[in-house]
Design a protein around this motif. Structure first.
Motif, short mmCIF file in Angstrom:
data_model
loop_
_atom_site.label_atom_id
_atom_site.label_comp_id
_atom_site.label_asym_id
_atom_site.label_seq_id
_atom_site.Cartn_x
_atom_site.Cartn_y
_atom_site.Cartn_z
N PHE A 30 -14.86 5.88 -2.10
CA PHE A 30 -15.19 4.69 -2.66
C PHE A 30 -13.81 3.86 -3.15
N ILE A 31 -12.96 4.50 -3.49
CA ILE A 31 -11.78 3.90 -3.97
C ILE A 31 -10.90 3.24 -3.12
N VAL A 32 -10.49 4.15 -1.83
CA VAL A 32 -9.65 3.56 -0.92
C VAL A 32 -9.71 2.25 -0.40
N LEU A 78 -8.93 -0.45 -2.41
CA LEU A 78 -7.31 -0.63 -2.69
C LEU A 78 -6.88 -1.22 -1.51
N GLN A 79 -7.33 -0.96 -0.22
CA GLN A 79 -6.90 -1.61 1.12
C GLN A 79 -7.35 -2.89 0.80
N ILE A 80 -8.33 -3.30 0.55
CA ILE A 80 -8.80 -4.81 0.48
C ILE A 80 -8.07 -5.47 -0.56
N ARG A 81 -7.80 -4.99 -1.46
CA ARG A 81 -6.73 -5.67 -2.40
C ARG A 81 -5.57 -5.88 -1.92
N GLN A 82 -4.97 -5.05 -1.28
CA GLN A 82 -3.56 -5.13 -0.52
C GLN A 82 -3.75 -6.14 0.50
#
Length: 57
Positions: free
Chosen positions: A22-24, A27-31
């Motif tokens: 759910f989290i990773v 985080l990748q999209i945000r990066q």
């Protein structure tokens, strides 16, 4: 003899993996979005810079 510890650990691992999945990606999209915004800002600054067509020595 009970299997409570085994079942509890299995559920714990399941929820850890579920949270990871759910989290990773978020985080990748945000990066990736941050990289795209930085690239767009850099392109905008480059396009806004005055270009001197005449070469001089």
């Amino acid at each position: 003899m009970t299997y409570f510890k085994y079942v509890a650990m299995a559920y714990a691992v399941f929820f850890i993996v579920l949270a990871w999945d759910f989290i990773v990606p978020r985080l990748q999209i945000r990066q990736h979005l941050r990289e795209v915004r930085n690239r767009a800002a850099r392109a905008k600054r480059t396009a806004a810079a005055p270009v001197d067509e005449e070469l001089s020595r």
